[in-house]
Design a protein around this motif. Structure first.
Motif, PDB file in Angstrom:
ATOM      1  N   ARG A 107      12.432   5.960   9.182  1.00  0.00           N
ATOM      2  CA  ARG A 107      13.514   5.191   9.815  1.00  0.00           C
ATOM      3  C   ARG A 107      13.187   4.744  11.249  1.00  0.00           C
ATOM      4  N   ASP A 108      11.938   4.439  11.490  1.00  0.00           N
ATOM      5  CA  ASP A 108      11.526   3.946  12.806  1.00  0.00           C
ATOM      6  C   ASP A 108      11.424   2.422  12.742  1.00  0.00           C
ATOM      7  N   LYS A 141       5.520  -4.459  11.205  1.00  0.00           N
ATOM      8  CA  LYS A 141       4.177  -4.668  10.662  1.00  0.00           C
ATOM      9  C   LYS A 141       4.175  -4.702   9.134  1.00  0.00           C
ATOM     10  N   PHE A 142       5.276  -4.346   8.515  1.00  0.00           N
ATOM     11  CA  PHE A 142       5.361  -4.243   7.065  1.00  0.00           C
ATOM     12  C   PHE A 142       5.621  -5.597   6.436  1.00  0.00           C
ATOM     13  N   GLN A 148      13.534  -1.129   1.894  1.00  0.00           N
ATOM     14  CA  GLN A 148      14.393  -0.033   2.359  1.00  0.00           C
ATOM     15  C   GLN A 148      13.781   1.316   1.999  1.00  0.00           C
ATOM     16  N   LEU A 149      13.228   1.438   0.806  1.00  0.00           N
ATOM     17  CA  LEU A 149      12.587   2.673   0.381  1.00  0.00           C
ATOM     18  C   LEU A 149      11.385   2.992   1.271  1.00  0.00           C
ATOM     19  N   TYR A 150      10.571   2.013   1.556  1.00  0.00           N
ATOM     20  CA  TYR A 150       9.420   2.198   2.442  1.00  0.00           C
ATOM     21  C   TYR A 150       9.887   2.607   3.841  1.00  0.00           C
TER      22      TYR A 150
END
Length: 80
Positions: free
Chosen positions: A12-13, A19-20, A3-5
């Protein structure tokens, strides 16, 4: 962490979030690695007076915390 990332890096996209991936490593000796870190920190701090607490002041602080906790509980019961 995700969530932080998402909020800070990806702005927020949600399309970029696919990809994360998070990968955590758990070394075999992890539980034994804490002791050397604590030992180093203790060695550094032993000469600094502000990191030591006397028995008297520690007892006072513990009593003050206990009294504060009891008063808070009494106030909660009064509200019921």
């Amino acid at each position: 962490m995700k969530q932080l990332y998402f909020t800070r890096v990806l702005n927020r996209d949600p399309s970029r979030l696919n990809k994360f991936k998070i990968r955590t490593e758990d070394p075999q000796r992890r539980k034994h690695m804490v002791f050397p870190g604590g030992a180093v920190l203790a060695d550094i701090m032993k000469a600094r007076e502000e990191f030591w607490v006397s028995k008297r002041s520690g007892t006072r602080r513990a009593c003050a915390r206990s009294i504060y906790w009891v008063v808070g509980k009494v106030e909660q019961l009064r509200r019921l």
